[in-house]
Design an enzyme around this catalytic site. Structure first.
Site, PDB file in Angstrom:
ATOM      1  N   ASP A  15       0.154  -7.601   1.388  1.00 14.81           N
ATOM      2  CA  ASP A  15       0.561  -6.206   1.552  1.00 14.81           C
ATOM      3  C   ASP A  15       2.083  -6.059   1.559  1.00 14.81           C
ATOM      4  OD1 ASP A  15       0.210  -3.490   1.721  1.00 14.81           O
ATOM      5  OD2 ASP A  15      -0.077  -3.460   3.898  1.00 14.81           O
ATOM      6  N   HIS A  19       0.812  -1.210   0.000  1.00 17.55           N
ATOM      7  CA  HIS A  19       0.000   0.000   0.000  1.00 17.55           C
ATOM      8  C   HIS A  19       0.852   1.270   0.000  1.00 17.55           C
ATOM      9  CE1 HIS A  19       0.285  -0.336   4.546  1.00 17.55           C
ATOM     10  NE2 HIS A  19       0.465   0.965   4.389  1.00 17.55           N
ATOM     11  N   SER A  34       4.813   2.316   7.838  1.00 15.31           N
ATOM     12  CA  SER A  34       4.475   1.163   6.997  1.00 15.31           C
ATOM     13  C   SER A  34       5.667   0.709   6.178  1.00 15.31           C
ATOM     14  CB  SER A  34       3.352   1.512   6.024  1.00 15.31           C
ATOM     15  OG  SER A  34       2.101   1.270   6.586  1.00 15.31           O
TER      16      SER A  34
END
Length: 380
Positions: A144, A107, A225
């Site tokens: 992811d 993402h 992230s």
């Protein structure tokens, strides 16, 4: 990247009122039930999604020597920049090969990528401040994870992989990354839980389930992230991916750390990145069905077990070949009773094409079993 999107930890809402249902339960077009709860957001900054021990070893009481861990692991942690038509933003990443391979969250790079093509721009800033253009090696929205490659004379300092299967609750850990764009940030904490399952939005607008996630109270914020969660020896045991937030009165989340963060375990990271480097893709299997969740409370109204009602079947897919039909109520998948859509998704993340899965289902009040041979997902 656009505004941070949110999902929720598995929570099914109440089903429809039994008094309003005139048709038999097995013919009713159930809608997938979702509910409120602690919000889980993927960590990233800008225009899109963002992610979101032990002295002298990887287990035991106390805390890591954060100075020593930082000196060992921080040179391998980078800031990832993605720019595209859907916006721009940053996340984090970790160098997993001295030749320039970097793992991050899918993402994080999604704003610059359409399918398997880079339609925007990708770049990384190394720990020493040098900025390099990056190319996409491969991406896997279902876990992811994504792999980038950069080139620099002399190579890059790579991080060592740890064994996430050996991680224990209470173990001290350190998180490294670029929260809110602040590169070279280090926070410390412990592993507060193991084997979490998270339902999260993907960078492409879909939904995925992260299984076996490590939960930590080390401060993780948007921008973390794709960054590294390491043990006290500076070994990668997870890739920071998401955080929980407390919903406000309108159902949104604060977007900041409340001490509940999640990381994809390193064993999954290593397996997925190996496949991405080898072929640029990961072949996840598919059940070949669409389902709606029949919650326990709704199921009780009809005197049937909770589970998944099949709403469509892909011709020639795994379920079709196994004899399943629209209207069947799946009550068990393998050893998992009362399965939810998240459980179904979790199987496809863990399994490979060709694996066999036994399912138990109810058809017109008769319990049956079938062994499904999982077929490749056409979309993978």
């Amino acid at each position: 990247m656009s505004d941070v999107e949110s999902g929720s930890i598995e929570a099914d809402a109440e089903g429809p009122d039994a008094a309003s249902v005139q048709t038999p339960w097995w013919r009713r077009p159930w809608a997938l039930a979702t509910g409120a709860g602690i919000a889980v957001i993927a960590l990233g900054i800008g225009g899109g999604l963002i992610g979101s021990g032990i002295l002298n070893g990887s287990r035991g009481a106390g805390a890591c020597d954060a100075i020593s861990v930082s000196e060992r692991a921080l040179p391998s942690v980078v800031t990832v920049w993605a720019t595209g038509q859907r916006g721009s933003g940053n996340g984090s990443g970790a160098v997993i090969d001295a030749d320039g391979l970097i793992v991050t969250n899918d993402h994080v790079i999604a704003p610059a990528v359409t399918g398997t093509r880079v339609t925007g721009s990708l770049a990384v800033t190394l720990a020493d401040g040098e900025r390099l253009d990056a190319e996409l090696v491969g991406r896997d929205p279902q876990t992811d994870l994504a792999v980038l490659r950069v080139s620099r004379d002399g190579g890059l300092p790579e991080i060592a992989f740890g064994d996430s299967a050996q991680v224990r609750t209470g173990q001290p850990v350190v998180a490294l990354g670029a929260p809110l764009g602040q590169s070279n940030t280090v926070t410390s904490g412990i592993i507060s839980a193991l084997n979490r399952s998270l339902t999260l939005p993907t960078g492409d607008g879909g939904v995925t389930v992260i299984t076996g996630a490590l939960q930590t109270d080390a401060a993780i914020n948007p921008g973390n992230s794709g960054g590294a969660l390491v043990d006290c020896d500076g070994r990668l045991i997870g890739v920071n991916t998401a955080i929980s937030t407390v919903p406000d009165s309108e159902g949104g989340g604060s977007g900041g750390s409340i001490g509940i963060g999640f990381a994809v375990p390193s064993d999954t990271v290593q397996a997925i990145t190996d496949e991405l480097v080898a072929s640029g893709r990961v072949d996840h299997p598919s059940f070949g069905i669409e389902v709606s969740t029949l919650t326990p409370s709704a199921a009780a109204q009809f005197g049937v077990p909770p589970g998944l009602v099949i709403t469509s079947v892909v011709e020639g897919g795994s379920a079709d070949q196994g004899g399943l039909q629209v209207g069947d109520l799946i009550t068990r998948i393998g050893s998992q009773s009362a399965p939810t859509a998240a459980h179904l998704a979790a199987v496809t993340v863990r399994a490979a094409p060709g694996d066999e899965v036994e399912v138990t289902f109810l058809r017109r009040e008769k319990t049956r079993t079938a062994t499904l041979t999982l077929q490749p997902n056409p979309a993978s």
